[in-house]
Design a protein around this motif. Structure first.
Motif, PDB file in Angstrom:
ATOM      1  N   ALA A 143       0.651  -1.341  -0.031  1.00  0.00           N
ATOM      2  CA  ALA A 143       0.088   0.080  -0.025  1.00  0.00           C
ATOM      3  C   ALA A 143       0.889   1.302  -0.011  1.00  0.00           C
ATOM      4  O   ALA A 143       0.689   2.515  -0.495  1.00  0.00           O
ATOM      5  N   ASP A 144       2.038   1.061   0.640  1.00  0.00           N
ATOM      6  CA  ASP A 144       3.005   2.404   0.689  1.00  0.00           C
ATOM      7  C   ASP A 144       3.393   2.700  -0.779  1.00  0.00           C
ATOM      8  O   ASP A 144       3.465   3.829  -0.972  1.00  0.00           O
ATOM      9  N   ALA A 145       3.385   1.850  -1.641  1.00  0.00           N
ATOM     10  CA  ALA A 145       3.815   2.119  -3.078  1.00  0.00           C
ATOM     11  C   ALA A 145       2.563   2.622  -3.744  1.00  0.00           C
ATOM     12  O   ALA A 145       3.017   3.552  -4.623  1.00  0.00           O
ATOM     13  N   ALA A 146       1.635   2.145  -3.559  1.00  0.00           N
ATOM     14  CA  ALA A 146       0.368   2.829  -4.004  1.00  0.00           C
ATOM     15  C   ALA A 146       0.164   4.221  -3.557  1.00  0.00           C
ATOM     16  O   ALA A 146      -0.212   5.059  -4.526  1.00  0.00           O
ATOM     17  N   ASP A 147       0.522   4.482  -2.450  1.00  0.00           N
ATOM     18  CA  ASP A 147       0.202   5.608  -1.880  1.00  0.00           C
ATOM     19  C   ASP A 147       1.547   6.825  -2.487  1.00  0.00           C
ATOM     20  O   ASP A 147       1.066   7.957  -2.922  1.00  0.00           O
ATOM     21  N   ALA A 148       2.734   6.205  -2.608  1.00  0.00           N
ATOM     22  CA  ALA A 148       3.641   7.035  -3.512  1.00  0.00           C
ATOM     23  C   ALA A 148       3.062   7.219  -4.883  1.00  0.00           C
ATOM     24  O   ALA A 148       3.399   8.364  -5.498  1.00  0.00           O
ATOM     25  N   LEU A 149       2.663   6.266  -5.643  1.00  0.00           N
ATOM     26  CA  LEU A 149       2.058   6.561  -6.860  1.00  0.00           C
ATOM     27  C   LEU A 149       1.021   7.560  -6.936  1.00  0.00           C
ATOM     28  O   LEU A 149       0.981   8.391  -7.728  1.00  0.00           O
ATOM     29  N   ALA A 150       0.127   7.412  -5.817  1.00  0.00           N
ATOM     30  CA  ALA A 150      -1.081   8.662  -5.806  1.00  0.00           C
ATOM     31  C   ALA A 150      -0.553   9.731  -5.534  1.00  0.00           C
ATOM     32  O   ALA A 150      -1.038  10.851  -6.146  1.00  0.00           O
ATOM     33  N   ILE A 151       0.534  10.190  -4.755  1.00  0.00           N
ATOM     34  CA  ILE A 151       1.204  11.386  -4.603  1.00  0.00           C
ATOM     35  C   ILE A 151       1.757  11.843  -6.081  1.00  0.00           C
ATOM     36  O   ILE A 151       1.771  13.180  -6.271  1.00  0.00           O
ATOM     37  N   ALA A 152       2.430  10.994  -6.672  1.00  0.00           N
ATOM     38  CA  ALA A 152       2.617  11.326  -8.066  1.00  0.00           C
ATOM     39  C   ALA A 152       1.568  11.812  -8.800  1.00  0.00           C
ATOM     40  O   ALA A 152       1.719  12.809  -9.873  1.00  0.00           O
ATOM     41  N   ILE A 153       0.494  11.005  -8.903  1.00  0.00           N
ATOM     42  CA  ILE A 153      -0.628  11.324  -9.705  1.00  0.00           C
ATOM     43  C   ILE A 153      -1.402  12.632  -9.318  1.00  0.00           C
ATOM     44  O   ILE A 153      -1.434  13.585 -10.035  1.00  0.00           O
ATOM     45  N   CYS A 154      -1.113  12.743  -8.151  1.00  0.00           N
ATOM     46  CA  CYS A 154      -1.659  14.464  -7.582  1.00  0.00           C
ATOM     47  C   CYS A 154      -0.948  15.678  -8.087  1.00  0.00           C
ATOM     48  O   CYS A 154      -1.598  16.356  -8.515  1.00  0.00           O
ATOM     49  N   HIS A 155       0.381  15.349  -8.045  1.00  0.00           N
ATOM     50  CA  HIS A 155       1.162  16.480  -8.580  1.00  0.00           C
ATOM     51  C   HIS A 155       0.966  16.485  -9.987  1.00  0.00           C
ATOM     52  O   HIS A 155       0.715  17.810 -10.601  1.00  0.00           O
ATOM     53  N   LEU A 156       0.581  15.420 -10.988  1.00  0.00           N
ATOM     54  CA  LEU A 156       0.283  15.558 -12.358  1.00  0.00           C
ATOM     55  C   LEU A 156      -0.923  16.233 -12.374  1.00  0.00           C
ATOM     56  O   LEU A 156      -1.013  16.970 -13.478  1.00  0.00           O
ATOM     57  N   HIS A 157      -1.848  15.837 -11.624  1.00  0.00           N
ATOM     58  CA  HIS A 157      -3.240  16.507 -12.005  1.00  0.00           C
ATOM     59  C   HIS A 157      -3.198  18.029 -11.373  1.00  0.00           C
ATOM     60  O   HIS A 157      -3.782  18.813 -12.326  1.00  0.00           O
ATOM     61  N   THR A 158      -2.223  18.347 -10.608  1.00  0.00           N
ATOM     62  CA  THR A 158      -2.341  19.773 -10.187  1.00  0.00           C
ATOM     63  C   THR A 158      -1.539  20.522 -11.064  1.00  0.00           C
ATOM     64  O   THR A 158      -2.032  21.545 -11.460  1.00  0.00           O
ATOM     65  N   ALA A 159      -0.387  19.791 -11.645  1.00  0.00           N
ATOM     66  CA  ALA A 159       0.299  20.640 -12.729  1.00  0.00           C
ATOM     67  C   ALA A 159      -0.491  21.051 -13.823  1.00  0.00           C
ATOM     68  O   ALA A 159      -0.508  21.963 -14.600  1.00  0.00           O
ATOM     69  N   GLN A 160      -1.281  19.894 -14.286  1.00  0.00           N
ATOM     70  CA  GLN A 160      -2.150  19.864 -15.420  1.00  0.00           C
ATOM     71  C   GLN A 160      -3.233  21.063 -15.284  1.00  0.00           C
ATOM     72  O   GLN A 160      -3.511  21.749 -16.268  1.00  0.00           O
ATOM     73  N   THR A 161      -3.894  21.140 -14.027  1.00  0.00           N
ATOM     74  CA  THR A 161      -4.628  22.116 -14.014  1.00  0.00           C
ATOM     75  C   THR A 161      -4.129  23.584 -14.029  1.00  0.00           C
ATOM     76  O   THR A 161      -4.762  24.393 -14.406  1.00  0.00           O
ATOM     77  N   ILE A 162      -2.966  23.633 -13.362  1.00  0.00           N
ATOM     78  CA  ILE A 162      -2.275  25.080 -13.432  1.00  0.00           C
ATOM     79  C   ILE A 162      -1.826  25.354 -14.807  1.00  0.00           C
ATOM     80  O   ILE A 162      -2.155  26.360 -15.046  1.00  0.00           O
ATOM     81  N   ALA A 163      -1.649  24.377 -15.572  1.00  0.00           N
ATOM     82  CA  ALA A 163      -1.146  24.770 -16.817  1.00  0.00           C
ATOM     83  C   ALA A 163      -2.324  25.017 -17.554  1.00  0.00           C
ATOM     84  O   ALA A 163      -2.156  25.895 -18.679  1.00  0.00           O
ATOM     85  N   LEU A 164      -3.531  24.169 -17.421  1.00  0.00           N
ATOM     86  CA  LEU A 164      -4.784  24.718 -18.268  1.00  0.00           C
ATOM     87  C   LEU A 164      -5.412  26.330 -17.641  1.00  0.00           C
ATOM     88  O   LEU A 164      -6.037  27.124 -18.652  1.00  0.00           O
ATOM     89  N   GLN A 165      -4.913  26.600 -16.772  1.00  0.00           N
ATOM     90  CA  GLN A 165      -5.287  27.881 -16.178  1.00  0.00           C
ATOM     91  C   GLN A 165      -4.362  28.986 -16.306  1.00  0.00           C
ATOM     92  O   GLN A 165      -4.277  30.315 -16.163  1.00  0.00           O
ATOM     93  N   GLY A 166      -3.040  28.468 -17.108  1.00  0.00           N
ATOM     94  CA  GLY A 166      -2.241  29.605 -17.680  1.00  0.00           C
ATOM     95  C   GLY A 166      -1.306  29.903 -16.654  1.00  0.00           C
ATOM     96  O   GLY A 166      -0.205  31.035 -17.023  1.00  0.00           O
ATOM     97  N   GLY A 167      -1.076  29.117 -15.320  1.00  0.00           N
ATOM     98  CA  GLY A 167      -0.093  29.538 -14.697  1.00  0.00           C
ATOM     99  C   GLY A 167       1.285  28.864 -14.750  1.00  0.00           C
ATOM    100  O   GLY A 167       1.342  28.006 -15.545  1.00  0.00           O
ATOM    101  N   PRO A 168       2.162  29.265 -13.879  1.00  0.00           N
ATOM    102  CA  PRO A 168       3.231  28.433 -14.158  1.00  0.00           C
ATOM    103  C   PRO A 168       3.426  27.073 -13.513  1.00  0.00           C
ATOM    104  O   PRO A 168       2.521  26.832 -12.602  1.00  0.00           O
ATOM    105  N   ARG A 169       4.147  26.343 -13.549  1.00  0.00           N
ATOM    106  CA  ARG A 169       4.202  24.579 -13.423  1.00  0.00           C
ATOM    107  C   ARG A 169       4.938  24.763 -11.867  1.00  0.00           C
ATOM    108  O   ARG A 169       5.845  24.446 -11.672  1.00  0.00           O
TER     109      ARG A 169
END
Length: 169
Positions: A143-169
């Protein structure tokens, strides 16, 4: 973008690498690797921290991510446990800094909300959604590896949202 996620723990520290593949019409997430650093109970505290640092540093060199994503400090009722967890977190932050990598930190509720859609999701729900989002044939273990993947996915989702809003990564 390649993100190295780290889920710090005093007995098991999970890690995972997720790429965002934007080459097709729809972007997709690709799991490159995941794993866990299991710390022997017979090792001293300093030996355990050295082992976490050694393995994380090697994995960061191996996978060459653009950013490291890590869970923010978790406030615990048990001060001794929180202190030990903070030491592991410090070692993880040091490994990222020594590789010259930026670090993004996310609250546990934000990570679960980003991946499962519910901030109080259980570990099994996180594992299930990580497997679905990464098109894995089996649930990521432990489960700890799954949590680490979840943290990476969270960052990718956040970066994608910021990029769509025209902000910096």
């Amino acid at each position: 973008m390649r993100v190295f996620g780290i889920d710090c723990g005093t007995e098991i520290t999970g890690f995972g690498v997720v790429d965002s593949d934007d080459s097709g019409r729809l972007s997709r997430l690709v799991c490159q690797t995941s794993g866990a650093i299991r710390l022997g109970k017979t090792l001293s505290a300093s030996q355990r921290l050295a082992e976490v640092h050694r393995i994380l540093s090697a994995e960061l060199q191996r996978w060459q991510p653009e950013v490291v994503a890590i869970e923010e400090v978790f406030y615990s009722v048990n001060a001794k446990s929180a202190l030990k967890l903070g030491q592991v977190r410090g070692v993880a932050l040091l490994a990222a800094a020594q590789c010259g990598l930026p670090v993004a930190e996310y609250a546990p509720l934000s990570i679960k909300s980003s991946v499962v859609g519910y901030g109080l999701a259980k570990k099994e729900q996180v594992q299930f959604m990580v497997a679905r989002l990464l098109s894995l044939s089996a649930l990521p273990e432990p489960a700890d590896a799954a949590d680490a993947l979840a943290i990476a996915i969270c960052h990718l989702h956040t970066a994608q949202t910021i990029a769509l809003q025209g902000g910096p990564r």
